[in-house]
Design a protein around this motif. Structure first.
Motif, PDB file in Angstrom:
ATOM      1  N   ASP A 138       0.836  -1.211   0.000  1.00  0.00           N
ATOM      2  CA  ASP A 138       0.000   0.000   0.000  1.00  0.00           C
ATOM      3  C   ASP A 138       0.867   1.256   0.000  1.00  0.00           C
ATOM      4  N   LYS A 139       1.923   1.249   0.805  1.00  0.00           N
ATOM      5  CA  LYS A 139       2.844   2.390   0.854  1.00  0.00           C
ATOM      6  C   LYS A 139       3.559   2.551  -0.489  1.00  0.00           C
ATOM      7  N   HIS A 140       3.986   1.455  -1.060  1.00  0.00           N
ATOM      8  CA  HIS A 140       4.667   1.476  -2.358  1.00  0.00           C
ATOM      9  C   HIS A 140       3.755   2.071  -3.436  1.00  0.00           C
ATOM     10  N   VAL A 141       2.497   1.654  -3.458  1.00  0.00           N
ATOM     11  CA  VAL A 141       1.540   2.148  -4.450  1.00  0.00           C
ATOM     12  C   VAL A 141       1.327   3.651  -4.273  1.00  0.00           C
ATOM     13  N   GLU A 142       1.153   4.090  -3.037  1.00  0.00           N
ATOM     14  CA  GLU A 142       0.941   5.525  -2.789  1.00  0.00           C
ATOM     15  C   GLU A 142       2.167   6.344  -3.191  1.00  0.00           C
ATOM     16  N   GLU A 143       3.357   5.843  -2.901  1.00  0.00           N
ATOM     17  CA  GLU A 143       4.581   6.543  -3.291  1.00  0.00           C
ATOM     18  C   GLU A 143       4.711   6.595  -4.812  1.00  0.00           C
ATOM     19  N   ASN A 144       4.347   5.495  -5.477  1.00  0.00           N
ATOM     20  CA  ASN A 144       4.402   5.476  -6.947  1.00  0.00           C
ATOM     21  C   ASN A 144       3.411   6.458  -7.547  1.00  0.00           C
ATOM     22  N   LYS A 145       2.201   6.517  -6.979  1.00  0.00           N
ATOM     23  CA  LYS A 145       1.204   7.477  -7.468  1.00  0.00           C
ATOM     24  C   LYS A 145       1.730   8.900  -7.335  1.00  0.00           C
ATOM     25  N   ALA A 146       2.310   9.214  -6.193  1.00  0.00           N
ATOM     26  CA  ALA A 146       2.854  10.555  -5.970  1.00  0.00           C
ATOM     27  C   ALA A 146       3.994  10.846  -6.945  1.00  0.00           C
ATOM     28  N   LEU A 147       4.836   9.861  -7.175  1.00  0.00           N
ATOM     29  CA  LEU A 147       5.952  10.012  -8.106  1.00  0.00           C
ATOM     30  C   LEU A 147       5.440  10.267  -9.521  1.00  0.00           C
ATOM     31  N   PHE A 148       4.485   9.440  -9.979  1.00  0.00           N
ATOM     32  CA  PHE A 148       3.951   9.622 -11.326  1.00  0.00           C
ATOM     33  C   PHE A 148       3.207  10.951 -11.464  1.00  0.00           C
ATOM     34  N   LYS A 149       2.508  11.349 -10.413  1.00  0.00           N
ATOM     35  CA  LYS A 149       1.813  12.642 -10.445  1.00  0.00           C
ATOM     36  C   LYS A 149       2.824  13.774 -10.603  1.00  0.00           C
ATOM     37  N   SER A 150       3.909  13.686  -9.869  1.00  0.00           N
ATOM     38  CA  SER A 150       4.964  14.702  -9.957  1.00  0.00           C
ATOM     39  C   SER A 150       5.582  14.733 -11.354  1.00  0.00           C
ATOM     40  N   LEU A 151       5.832  13.557 -11.915  1.00  0.00           N
ATOM     41  CA  LEU A 151       6.448  13.488 -13.240  1.00  0.00           C
ATOM     42  C   LEU A 151       5.490  13.941 -14.339  1.00  0.00           C
ATOM     43  N   ILE A 152       4.270  13.445 -14.297  1.00  0.00           N
ATOM     44  CA  ILE A 152       3.313  13.739 -15.365  1.00  0.00           C
ATOM     45  C   ILE A 152       2.892  15.202 -15.343  1.00  0.00           C
ATOM     46  N   SER A 153       2.946  15.819 -14.173  1.00  0.00           N
ATOM     47  CA  SER A 153       2.555  17.236 -14.076  1.00  0.00           C
ATOM     48  C   SER A 153       3.527  18.150 -14.823  1.00  0.00           C
ATOM     49  N   LYS A 154       4.684  17.619 -15.177  1.00  0.00           N
ATOM     50  CA  LYS A 154       5.673  18.391 -15.939  1.00  0.00           C
ATOM     51  C   LYS A 154       5.328  18.447 -17.426  1.00  0.00           C
ATOM     52  N   LEU A 155       4.350  17.624 -17.834  1.00  0.00           N
ATOM     53  CA  LEU A 155       3.922  17.575 -19.227  1.00  0.00           C
ATOM     54  C   LEU A 155       2.603  18.325 -19.385  1.00  0.00           C
ATOM     55  N   SER A 156       2.391  18.876 -20.573  1.00  0.00           N
ATOM     56  CA  SER A 156       1.097  19.493 -20.854  1.00  0.00           C
ATOM     57  C   SER A 156       0.043  18.384 -20.939  1.00  0.00           C
ATOM     58  N   LEU A 157      -1.213  18.758 -20.861  1.00  0.00           N
ATOM     59  CA  LEU A 157      -2.287  17.776 -20.964  1.00  0.00           C
ATOM     60  C   LEU A 157      -2.204  17.024 -22.295  1.00  0.00           C
ATOM     61  N   GLU A 158      -1.883  17.733 -23.348  1.00  0.00           N
ATOM     62  CA  GLU A 158      -1.728  17.114 -24.675  1.00  0.00           C
ATOM     63  C   GLU A 158      -0.589  16.080 -24.653  1.00  0.00           C
ATOM     64  N   GLU A 159       0.529  16.440 -24.045  1.00  0.00           N
ATOM     65  CA  GLU A 159       1.670  15.516 -23.950  1.00  0.00           C
ATOM     66  C   GLU A 159       1.315  14.302 -23.089  1.00  0.00           C
ATOM     67  N   GLN A 160       0.559  14.531 -22.015  1.00  0.00           N
ATOM     68  CA  GLN A 160       0.128  13.423 -21.164  1.00  0.00           C
ATOM     69  C   GLN A 160      -0.707  12.429 -21.956  1.00  0.00           C
ATOM     70  N   LYS A 161      -1.655  12.940 -22.751  1.00  0.00           N
ATOM     71  CA  LYS A 161      -2.520  12.084 -23.557  1.00  0.00           C
ATOM     72  C   LYS A 161      -1.717  11.354 -24.635  1.00  0.00           C
ATOM     73  N   ASP A 162      -0.782  12.066 -25.267  1.00  0.00           N
ATOM     74  CA  ASP A 162       0.067  11.442 -26.295  1.00  0.00           C
ATOM     75  C   ASP A 162       0.924  10.332 -25.693  1.00  0.00           C
ATOM     76  N   TYR A 163       1.480  10.581 -24.519  1.00  0.00           N
ATOM     77  CA  TYR A 163       2.316   9.597 -23.827  1.00  0.00           C
ATOM     78  C   TYR A 163       1.496   8.351 -23.499  1.00  0.00           C
ATOM     79  N   LEU A 164       0.305   8.561 -22.951  1.00  0.00           N
ATOM     80  CA  LEU A 164      -0.572   7.441 -22.615  1.00  0.00           C
ATOM     81  C   LEU A 164      -0.946   6.651 -23.872  1.00  0.00           C
ATOM     82  N   LYS A 165      -1.302   7.353 -24.919  1.00  0.00           N
ATOM     83  CA  LYS A 165      -1.699   6.703 -26.169  1.00  0.00           C
ATOM     84  C   LYS A 165      -0.534   5.884 -26.747  1.00  0.00           C
ATOM     85  N   ALA A 166       0.664   6.434 -26.711  1.00  0.00           N
ATOM     86  CA  ALA A 166       1.838   5.723 -27.232  1.00  0.00           C
ATOM     87  C   ALA A 166       2.126   4.470 -26.403  1.00  0.00           C
TER      88      ALA A 166
END
Length: 156
Positions: free
Chosen positions: A108-136
């Motif tokens: 549970d701790k690992h999952v929460e830390e990963n969510k926070a990490l991904f949120k921090s990383l993905i927030s550096k991308l524009s919404l368009e880049e986030q969608k493109d990354y997910l689609k790719a």
């Protein structure tokens, strides 16, 4: 540059980037960095979490290791109190694995830390880049699965 040369250059860059990303992700992931567990043990805990009552053989197959190696790995996880090993209620010849309360808390701790990490990383991308990354990534996963199926059928 020919199409083939361009493809080769892209493959080379993807492989290099994959290595670099893995290295960075290990450094950014506090659970792995601060844990008493190895990466293989962490991956085993994730499988045990997501597949309740997984057998030792199933776990070995998922980890792509020998059953004897999986047995040693599980022995250590049981000794560290991350995993409970019990006789299967459906088939008394089988041993099933589940997370102990300590293992569940750890995951549970690992999952929460990963969510926070991904949120921090993905927030550096524009919404368009986030969608493109997910689609790719979704497309890459789809074609990877298709290749696995072809290999399993002996078509490749």
């Amino acid at each position: 540059m020919t199409k083939n040369q361009e493809t080769e250059a892209i493959i080379s860059e993807l492989m290099d980037l994959g290595y670099k990303l893995r290295e960075v992700m290990f450094k950014l992931n506090p659970t792995i960095f601060k844990s008493e567990l190895t990466l293989t043990q962490l991956i085993a805990l994730q499988y045990i979490c997501h597949i309740p009552n997984i057998t030792l053989k199933e776990l070995a197959d998922k980890l792509v290791i020998a059953q004897s190696s999986a047995s040693e790995l599980v022995d250590r996880l049981v000794k560290l109190n991350y995993v409970d090993r019990k006789i299967s209620p459906e088939d008394r010849r089988k041993i099933v694995l589940n997370l102990s309360p300590k293992g569940k808390k750890f995951i549970d701790k690992h999952v929460e830390e990963n969510k926070a990490l991904f949120k921090s990383l993905i927030s550096k991308l524009s919404l368009e880049e986030q969608k493109d990354y997910l689609k790719a990534l979704q497309k890459f996963y789809k074609v990877s699965l298709e290749l696995v199926n072809q290999i399993e059928k002996g078509e490749v």
